[in-house]
Motif scaffolding. Structure first.
Motif, mmCIF file in Angstrom:
data_model
loop_
_atom_site.group_PDB
_atom_site.id
_atom_site.type_symbol
_atom_site.label_atom_id
_atom_site.label_comp_id
_atom_site.label_asym_id
_atom_site.label_seq_id
_atom_site.Cartn_x
_atom_site.Cartn_y
_atom_site.Cartn_z
ATOM 1 N N HIS A 124 45.539 53.958 40.875
ATOM 2 C CA HIS A 124 44.386 54.866 40.812
ATOM 3 C C HIS A 124 43.103 54.112 40.481
ATOM 4 C CE1 HIS A 124 46.960 58.366 41.203
ATOM 5 N NE2 HIS A 124 47.744 57.882 40.238
ATOM 6 N N LEU A 125 43.114 52.813 40.657
ATOM 7 C CA LEU A 125 41.910 52.020 40.405
ATOM 8 C C LEU A 125 40.879 52.279 41.503
ATOM 9 C CD1 LEU A 125 43.638 48.659 39.462
ATOM 10 C CD2 LEU A 125 42.548 50.273 37.897
ATOM 11 N N PRO A 126 39.593 52.166 41.187
ATOM 12 C CA PRO A 126 38.557 52.403 42.205
ATOM 13 C C PRO A 126 38.658 51.382 43.328
ATOM 14 C CG PRO A 126 37.594 51.454 40.216
ATOM 15 C CD PRO A 126 39.008 51.814 39.873
ATOM 16 N N ASN A 127 38.675 51.876 44.576
ATOM 17 C CA ASN A 127 38.827 50.950 45.707
ATOM 18 C C ASN A 127 37.509 50.434 46.244
ATOM 19 O OD1 ASN A 127 37.858 53.168 47.085
ATOM 20 N ND2 ASN A 127 39.821 53.681 48.031
ATOM 21 N N ASP A 128 36.403 50.711 45.536
ATOM 22 C CA ASP A 128 35.119 50.139 45.935
ATOM 23 C C ASP A 128 34.710 48.991 45.020
ATOM 24 O OD1 ASP A 128 34.689 51.655 43.674
ATOM 25 O OD2 ASP A 128 32.882 52.655 44.428
ATOM 26 N N SER A 129 35.645 48.551 44.181
ATOM 27 C CA SER A 129 35.378 47.428 43.289
ATOM 28 C C SER A 129 35.667 46.123 44.013
ATOM 29 C CB SER A 129 36.256 47.539 42.036
ATOM 30 O OG SER A 129 36.204 46.335 41.289
ATOM 31 N N PRO A 130 34.911 45.059 43.741
ATOM 32 C CA PRO A 130 35.193 43.765 44.359
ATOM 33 C C PRO A 130 36.419 43.073 43.753
ATOM 34 C CG PRO A 130 33.366 43.548 42.851
ATOM 35 C CD PRO A 130 33.681 45.009 42.914
ATOM 36 N N THR A 131 36.946 43.623 42.650
ATOM 37 C CA THR A 131 38.106 43.043 41.971
ATOM 38 C C THR A 131 39.274 44.008 42.001
ATOM 39 O OG1 THR A 131 36.688 41.767 40.478
ATOM 40 C CG2 THR A 131 38.976 42.095 39.802
ATOM 41 N N TYR A 132 40.462 43.474 42.335
ATOM 42 C CA TYR A 132 41.655 44.324 42.391
ATOM 43 C C TYR A 132 42.872 43.462 42.060
ATOM 44 C CZ TYR A 132 43.216 48.982 43.689
ATOM 45 O OH TYR A 132 43.667 50.297 43.645
ATOM 46 N N PRO A 133 43.873 44.020 41.351
ATOM 47 C CA PRO A 133 45.070 43.238 41.030
ATOM 48 C C PRO A 133 45.985 43.100 42.244
ATOM 49 C CG PRO A 133 45.292 45.465 40.183
ATOM 50 C CD PRO A 133 43.889 45.350 40.709
ATOM 51 N N ALA A 134 46.689 41.991 42.311
ATOM 52 C CA ALA A 134 47.645 41.788 43.397
ATOM 53 C C ALA A 134 48.850 42.698 43.204
ATOM 54 C CB ALA A 134 48.086 40.332 43.440
ATOM 55 N N TYR A 135 49.445 43.093 44.295
ATOM 56 C CA TYR A 135 50.684 43.872 44.295
ATOM 57 C C TYR A 135 51.655 43.159 45.224
ATOM 58 C CZ TYR A 135 53.798 47.919 44.903
ATOM 59 O OH TYR A 135 54.883 48.768 44.952
ATOM 60 N N HIS A 136 52.793 42.744 44.684
ATOM 61 C CA HIS A 136 53.721 41.882 45.437
ATOM 62 C C HIS A 136 53.003 40.631 45.944
ATOM 63 C CE1 HIS A 136 56.980 44.641 45.079
ATOM 64 N NE2 HIS A 136 56.420 45.581 45.817
ATOM 65 N N GLY A 137 52.038 40.165 45.153
ATOM 66 C CA GLY A 137 51.345 38.925 45.486
ATOM 67 C C GLY A 137 50.228 39.040 46.487
ATOM 68 N N LEU A 138 49.870 40.262 46.894
ATOM 69 C CA LEU A 138 48.887 40.445 47.958
ATOM 70 C C LEU A 138 47.763 41.386 47.545
ATOM 71 C CD1 LEU A 138 51.390 40.983 50.914
ATOM 72 C CD2 LEU A 138 50.152 38.873 50.385
#
Length: 224
Positions: A124-138
């Motif tokens: 549920h993190l904002p998808n307009d942020s320039p930073t995002y955590p990896a999921y399964h390394g991607l």
């Protein structure tokens, strides 16, 4: 093993060890159910275990001739590129348990980070942020062009009037320079060296417009 429609085979308590795991399917008909040994291999799939996360890689999924999405972004104020950041181990394989934050930024060229995501449907993190955590390394980033240099002058003038405070108006006003400058994007993550890619751009609507790209790729195989 279950026989019939929707059948499957399951192996329990398989011992784990690092390296390569291969599954081989053999053509034996109903022989396995009768306790006989199958013979000719018909399919094989292999997976490698991952090492520790060692590096950050950045690649362009679109535009790319490999994915049938053209060779360049059209500078029309709307076209967008799809980037893939991968956290890999020492052998270059995606580290599927890696969840480090990855930050994208445009180093140069007519583009901006439109959004990011990692494919996790529970995020549920904002998808307009320039930073995002990896999921399964991607992690995925979308880069949108900020130039309308590929549009005719008359269209650029109309866009400046219609989208008065929006990105298309800004792109139209900045389109005096009609050169196609590449977009350079950098991805960074704590503990890894930054990675960069260059996204080609174009002002040639006849060659790099959406209809032209679709026509050129129709019926051809693509590689993911």
């Amino acid at each position: 093993m279950v026989d019939g429609p929707g059948s499957y085979a399951e192996w329990e308590a398989v011992p784990w060890e690092a390296g390569e795991l291969s599954a081989v399917a053999k053509d034996g008909g109903g022989a396995l159910l009768l306790g006989y040994t199958a013979s000719a291999p018909v399919a094989k799939a292999s997976r490698h275990t991952n090492g520790k996360p060692a590096a950050l890689q950045l690649s362009v999924d679109a535009p790319s001739p490999h994915t049938g999405t053209g060779a360049a972004l059209l500078l029309d104020g709307q076209d967008a590129a799809l980037l893939r950041a991968s956290i890999v181990d020492g052998a270059g394989r995606v580290a599927h348990l890696a969840s480090s934050n990855v930050t994208f930024r445009v180093v140069s060229g007519p583009g901006r980070i439109q959004g990011t995501h990692n494919g996790d449907v529970h995020s549920h993190l904002p998808n307009d942020s320039p930073t995002y955590p990896a999921y399964h390394g991607l992690v995925r980033a979308v880069v949108r062009v900020t130039s309308a240099a590929g549009r005719p002058a008359a269209e650029r003038a109309l866009l400046a009037k219609i989208d008065v405070r929006g990105p298309l108006a800004a792109a139209a006003r900045a389109a005096a320079d009609t050169t196609a400058t590449p977009i350079v994007v950098e991805a960074s993550s704590p503990g890894f060296a930054p990675a960069r890619v260059t996204i080609p751009t174009s002002t040639d609507l006849a060659a790099d417009g959406v209809m032209a790209v679709a026509a050129a790729g129709a019926g051809k195989s693509v590689r993911i």
